[in-house]
Motif scaffolding. Sequence first.
Motif, mmCIF file in Angstrom:
data_model
loop_
_atom_site.group_PDB
_atom_site.id
_atom_site.type_symbol
_atom_site.label_atom_id
_atom_site.label_comp_id
_atom_site.label_asym_id
_atom_site.label_seq_id
_atom_site.Cartn_x
_atom_site.Cartn_y
_atom_site.Cartn_z
ATOM 1 N N VAL A 311 0.858 -1.183 0.000
ATOM 2 C CA VAL A 311 0.000 0.000 0.000
ATOM 3 C C VAL A 311 0.902 1.244 0.000
ATOM 4 C CG1 VAL A 311 -1.826 1.251 1.205
ATOM 5 C CG2 VAL A 311 -1.790 -1.272 1.229
ATOM 6 N N VAL A 312 0.783 2.063 -1.051
ATOM 7 C CA VAL A 312 1.674 3.212 -1.228
ATOM 8 C C VAL A 312 0.857 4.450 -1.594
ATOM 9 C CG1 VAL A 312 3.626 4.154 -2.526
ATOM 10 C CG2 VAL A 312 3.543 1.709 -2.001
ATOM 11 N N ILE A 313 1.241 5.588 -0.998
ATOM 12 C CA ILE A 313 0.560 6.856 -1.283
ATOM 13 C C ILE A 313 1.444 7.707 -2.194
ATOM 14 C CG2 ILE A 313 -0.344 8.994 -0.278
ATOM 15 C CD1 ILE A 313 -0.943 7.431 2.267
ATOM 16 N N VAL A 314 0.846 8.233 -3.289
ATOM 17 C CA VAL A 314 1.554 9.141 -4.205
ATOM 18 C C VAL A 314 0.570 10.210 -4.679
ATOM 19 C CG1 VAL A 314 3.182 7.400 -5.025
ATOM 20 C CG2 VAL A 314 1.018 7.722 -6.229
ATOM 21 N N SER A 315 1.098 11.202 -5.376
ATOM 22 C CA SER A 315 0.247 12.240 -5.960
ATOM 23 C C SER A 315 -0.613 11.647 -7.071
ATOM 24 C CB SER A 315 1.106 13.367 -6.526
ATOM 25 O OG SER A 315 0.362 14.196 -7.379
ATOM 26 N N LYS A 316 -1.857 12.062 -7.137
ATOM 27 C CA LYS A 316 -2.764 11.549 -8.159
ATOM 28 C C LYS A 316 -2.276 11.913 -9.557
ATOM 29 C CE LYS A 316 -7.667 11.612 -9.501
ATOM 30 N NZ LYS A 316 -9.015 12.150 -9.157
ATOM 31 N N GLU A 317 -1.763 13.150 -9.704
ATOM 32 C CA GLU A 317 -1.304 13.601 -11.022
ATOM 33 C C GLU A 317 -0.045 12.887 -11.471
ATOM 34 O OE1 GLU A 317 -1.183 17.827 -11.730
ATOM 35 O OE2 GLU A 317 -2.712 18.200 -10.221
ATOM 36 N N ARG A 318 0.687 12.267 -10.552
ATOM 37 C CA ARG A 318 1.918 11.570 -10.899
ATOM 38 C C ARG A 318 1.709 10.076 -11.114
ATOM 39 N NH1 ARG A 318 5.411 13.943 -13.226
ATOM 40 N NH2 ARG A 318 7.011 12.479 -12.523
ATOM 41 N N LEU A 319 0.490 9.626 -10.987
ATOM 42 C CA LEU A 319 0.206 8.183 -11.025
ATOM 43 C C LEU A 319 0.676 7.555 -12.337
ATOM 44 C CD1 LEU A 319 -1.041 5.979 -9.306
ATOM 45 C CD2 LEU A 319 -3.244 6.448 -10.381
ATOM 46 N N GLU A 320 0.361 8.173 -13.458
ATOM 47 C CA GLU A 320 0.744 7.618 -14.753
ATOM 48 C C GLU A 320 2.266 7.606 -14.915
ATOM 49 O OE1 GLU A 320 -0.001 8.495 -19.539
ATOM 50 O OE2 GLU A 320 -1.217 9.517 -18.017
ATOM 51 N N ALA A 321 2.920 8.695 -14.495
ATOM 52 C CA ALA A 321 4.368 8.786 -14.643
ATOM 53 C C ALA A 321 5.081 7.763 -13.764
ATOM 54 C CB ALA A 321 4.842 10.203 -14.290
ATOM 55 N N LEU A 322 4.427 7.333 -12.674
ATOM 56 C CA LEU A 322 5.059 6.408 -11.730
ATOM 57 C C LEU A 322 4.647 4.961 -11.955
ATOM 58 C CD1 LEU A 322 4.601 8.558 -8.493
ATOM 59 C CD2 LEU A 322 6.754 8.126 -9.708
ATOM 60 N N ALA A 323 3.980 4.700 -13.065
ATOM 61 C CA ALA A 323 3.459 3.346 -13.312
ATOM 62 C C ALA A 323 4.567 2.299 -13.262
ATOM 63 C CB ALA A 323 2.745 3.307 -14.668
ATOM 64 N N GLU A 324 5.718 2.602 -13.851
ATOM 65 C CA GLU A 324 6.828 1.645 -13.862
ATOM 66 C C GLU A 324 7.359 1.414 -12.459
ATOM 67 O OE1 GLU A 324 11.384 1.251 -15.625
ATOM 68 O OE2 GLU A 324 10.116 2.960 -16.187
ATOM 69 N N ILE A 325 7.380 2.473 -11.632
ATOM 70 C CA ILE A 325 7.901 2.358 -10.274
ATOM 71 C C ILE A 325 6.943 1.536 -9.405
ATOM 72 C CG2 ILE A 325 8.704 3.651 -8.257
ATOM 73 C CD1 ILE A 325 10.359 4.150 -10.756
ATOM 74 N N LEU A 326 5.648 1.798 -9.540
ATOM 75 C CA LEU A 326 4.652 1.124 -8.701
ATOM 76 C C LEU A 326 4.416 -0.321 -9.135
ATOM 77 C CD1 LEU A 326 2.096 4.067 -8.418
ATOM 78 C CD2 LEU A 326 3.682 3.272 -6.666
ATOM 79 N N GLY A 327 4.673 -0.631 -10.403
ATOM 80 C CA GLY A 327 4.530 -2.009 -10.885
ATOM 81 C C GLY A 327 3.173 -2.278 -11.513
ATOM 82 N N GLU A 328 3.162 -3.321 -12.355
ATOM 83 C CA GLU A 328 1.920 -3.698 -13.033
ATOM 84 C C GLU A 328 0.898 -4.219 -12.027
ATOM 85 O OE1 GLU A 328 2.543 -6.405 -16.195
ATOM 86 O OE2 GLU A 328 4.045 -5.168 -17.209
ATOM 87 N N GLY A 329 -0.346 -4.005 -12.361
ATOM 88 C CA GLY A 329 -1.417 -4.493 -11.503
ATOM 89 C C GLY A 329 -1.737 -3.598 -10.331
ATOM 90 N N THR A 330 -1.077 -2.450 -10.257
ATOM 91 C CA THR A 330 -1.348 -1.524 -9.154
ATOM 92 C C THR A 330 -2.694 -0.848 -9.387
ATOM 93 O OG1 THR A 330 1.002 -1.120 -8.776
ATOM 94 C CG2 THR A 330 -0.553 0.544 -7.968
ATOM 95 N N GLU A 331 -3.483 -0.772 -8.325
ATOM 96 C CA GLU A 331 -4.801 -0.141 -8.443
ATOM 97 C C GLU A 331 -4.978 0.890 -7.340
ATOM 98 O OE1 GLU A 331 -7.727 -3.156 -7.983
ATOM 99 O OE2 GLU A 331 -7.136 -3.650 -5.930
ATOM 100 N N VAL A 332 -5.848 1.875 -7.620
ATOM 101 C CA VAL A 332 -6.153 2.917 -6.647
ATOM 102 C C VAL A 332 -7.267 2.416 -5.740
ATOM 103 C CG1 VAL A 332 -7.030 5.253 -6.328
ATOM 104 C CG2 VAL A 332 -5.453 4.753 -8.224
#
Length: 1029
Positions: A311-332
């Motif tokens: 479970v990780v908190i990030v900025s909503k506007e940065r979600l797409e840019a951080l997709a590689e960092i958060l990993g596949e299958g990550t959901e809000v």
Amino acid sequence: MTIWTLCPGRSQLFLLLSRAPRNRFYASTLSGLDAKAFSKTLLLPKTTFPLWADPAKSEEPHRKRTTEDLYRWQWEQRRGKPSFVLHDGPPYANGDLHMGHALNKILKDIIVRSQLMLGKRVNYLPGWDCHGLPIENKALQELGKDSRSVDPTTIREAANTTALREISSQKSQFWSFGVMADWGSNEATYRTLDHNYEMRQLRIFRKMVEKGLICRRYRPVHFSPSSRSALAEAELIYKDDHVSHSVFVNFDLDKNNTKNEKLQALFASVGNEPVKVLVWTTTPWTLTANMGIAVHPDLEYVVTRSAANEVVIVSKERLEALAEILGEGTEVVAELTGSDLVGAVYHPIFSSLTAQASFKVVPASHVTSDSGTGLVHCAPAHGAEDYHAFHSLDLLSNPDDMICHVDGEGKFSHDVANVLGFEAAKDVEGKEVLGDGSKAIVNILKRLNRLVKIKRIKHRYPYDWKTDKPIIVTATSQWFANLDEIKDNALEALHRVSFYPPQSRNRLESFIRARSEWCISRQRVWGVPIPSLHHIPTDTAYLDNMTLEHILSVLEEKGVAYWWTGPVEAFIPLSLLTSTATNQDEARKMWKKGTDTMDVWFDSGTSWSMLQNLDGEKHREFLADVCLEGSDQHRGWFQSQLLTKVGSHSDTLTTPSSPYRDLITHGMVLDESGKKMSKSLGNIVSPMTIIHGGKDKKKDPAYGADVLRLWVATVEYWRDMAIGPKILSQAAETMRKIRNSTRFLLGNISDGAALTDFDRVPREQLGLAERYVMHELYTLQQTAFEGYATYNFPKVMSALGHFANITLSSLYFDITKDCLYANSTNSFERRAVVTVLEQISETMTAVYAPILPHLAEEVHAIRHPESKSSFFAKGWSPLACIKGPEWEDHEAYARMKDLLKIRTIVLSLLEQARGDKRIKSSLEAEVDIILPDSLSSPFVDLLYSQESFLKTLFITSEAQILDEGSLGTDSEVPEWLYNASTAIPGSEDLSESIAIRVRPARASKCPRCWSYTREDEDTLCPRCDEVVN
């Protein structure tokens, strides 16, 4: 016959021309006579002035006269005259001069010489910046030792010797540029290491202390590990290609310590899973000093769950840019605002290594969603924004609470064990934070499973401008000048300053607005001391008016260097000494002297103080009329002068003024391809090589100082400019053209003695060409006045080049050669031409003298060989002052321009004849200008009034005006004929036109003047016969 038509003409006229007889026309020739028999009777130009200059002969013999001697002469002889002050920004007394130095000093010299020509008394004192790291490092290199292995006194003595030696070397190089100054006098130059200079600087510092502007703080500053000193913003350069290894790391929120309902609900929904916040930083080494995580209260944040159930908190506007960092299958799984996160408690990232107190999420306006994760790691000891954010939240009531693990060499200190524990600290302690220390931190983060991702990025980063190595931001105790108290007054003072170019105002004003304080202390050995006293038992620094009054009185008597060598008790005021110690031995144990030196920008920034009360001029609003430096000085000397003057202003009844009236900025000198010069690229152009030549004179010829100065005057110096072999060759060619015009003038007017009894022709008796040329000369003079007044030297050189190449070489010189060479010395026509040539020589020399002083002196020596004074001593006598404004002759200009239109057509016809091998010289031809019958217009009247002048203008043997009716009466049939027609200048009736006919000359060639004006039975033409006999 082909008819070449420039403009539509009347068909009847062309019919008449086309029907002209075609019988072969033979001009008589002179046979059996030596063509050179009369050459000795011609008045050919005679002068010792060479077309190509040898700097050893044309410059060096005049250099002392036009530099040191001239400055001393004007300083003594022009006492009481209006003064002009150009204040010199001091270069470092370190190394040979480069093209930036040459550009800078030559621009200044052009300005002061132009003012000298106008009768001003010039104050120009070249200066040198003698303290600071570059000189200290050079001295250490010469000692062959490291600063830590040499005692400070030895370093200071070596640095002083180095500075004085470098000044001597640079003086001789500046002198070779032809810069006017009293180079041999210490009183007429200044050095920031001189006792009087240092004392003035310390008195200004005392005034700022007295006004409460100087304080000591422990806070983050720019710090250079390579220099081992704090730096001011002005000492930084920014590189866009710096590479950092940034990291994404996770911090765990404390699920048991929150009052926010949304967070409580979130923690309950995830059960035992930790809730993390993702943070990105380009400085992993600062993570040991983390004291908070910042969010923007108004930003939207999301809670994500990865495929691995993280479970990780990030900025909503940065979600797409951080997709590689958060990993596949990550959901809000939830959404929050920044204000929901404010106050949340988190565990320090290294808390598993040693027990540490928790920190909180804090609000901060500098957090954005443009990059990173929208959550910012805060280390107040290593970031100005973090520091200010914590200050505004009252989280730094005691500055010592800041966490900082960096020592004075940019390495991790032993205190890092407080965060990493003693075992892990062994991996980082003593290592450079910008090198192996940062790598060690990353390895520890990996072991703790806190590292999410390493990302190599290229970004803009500050470097130490002296060592060209990256700097860090770290907390140290430094002395600061509070600029918030004075910058409004500084900006107000700038309103009365003129900026060249005008847009440079925005640059300086924006820098001043952006600064709230100035770090003025440096951890260097070689410099002016900040004379603070430190009470050891209480760790208190004393720097106030009382202590400074006593300390400065001691330094005035003993010398500033006594601060370093004298006993501490000598500097403690008696009242302070008796209140803290019972005897001197005790005082030595309880007190110590400060070891910081002043920022070198404070050194040079106080140089305006030596301009006060110049020759009793107490009421000058601006101490300097002009300051001129490179664009980098908006962050440096321009700013430090203004701030120290405004900051030390003590009269509460008056508004402080700027130290300068006009502020001029120049750009950088680049190579011919537009690249910055550097040793690594091998593209450095040395000004000394330009002047004296290189080892291979064919590759690097000795151009001399004036060619270098000419280049400076032709470039748009307010922008970046280029120099190289091709550009220098072009400058040399421009110089050759100027010398060519000068040579023609000198060859025909001789030296001053030859014109002593010369009968000059008054203006009202001059011909149209002479009045036209004098009008153009007057225009050149006025353009030069304007160009020098606005510091637009390319404008001066452009006007001079046009006048010399177009008005003179391509026209006036060409059409007057016959008169000058073949007429008698006392003929009216020749006297008229020589009258004009003399004035051209005087005015042209005055126009280019500030730019080309050696050439001006060379001309002066030839024209006035008996004179021992400089050309500049007589000043500039404007045409308007000699003959009145009548030299501005718009009527002559307009009339001549109309005739020049006809001349252009005639020259084209002559060129056709030459191309068809009908003629070799234009003197082999005659010109007929054929007018329609009964045509009346101002231009026709002009033609008739100047009919006798037309052959001179066309450089033909004859030119006549005919009407159409006379065309059929000529029984002679020319061998060849070239025709053209043109509309009548100034006429709106396009149906009316005039015809121009070029044909062979009818008479025979005169063996003396070569014009075809001799009758067959005569030996010479009438003009030459009269002159010779």
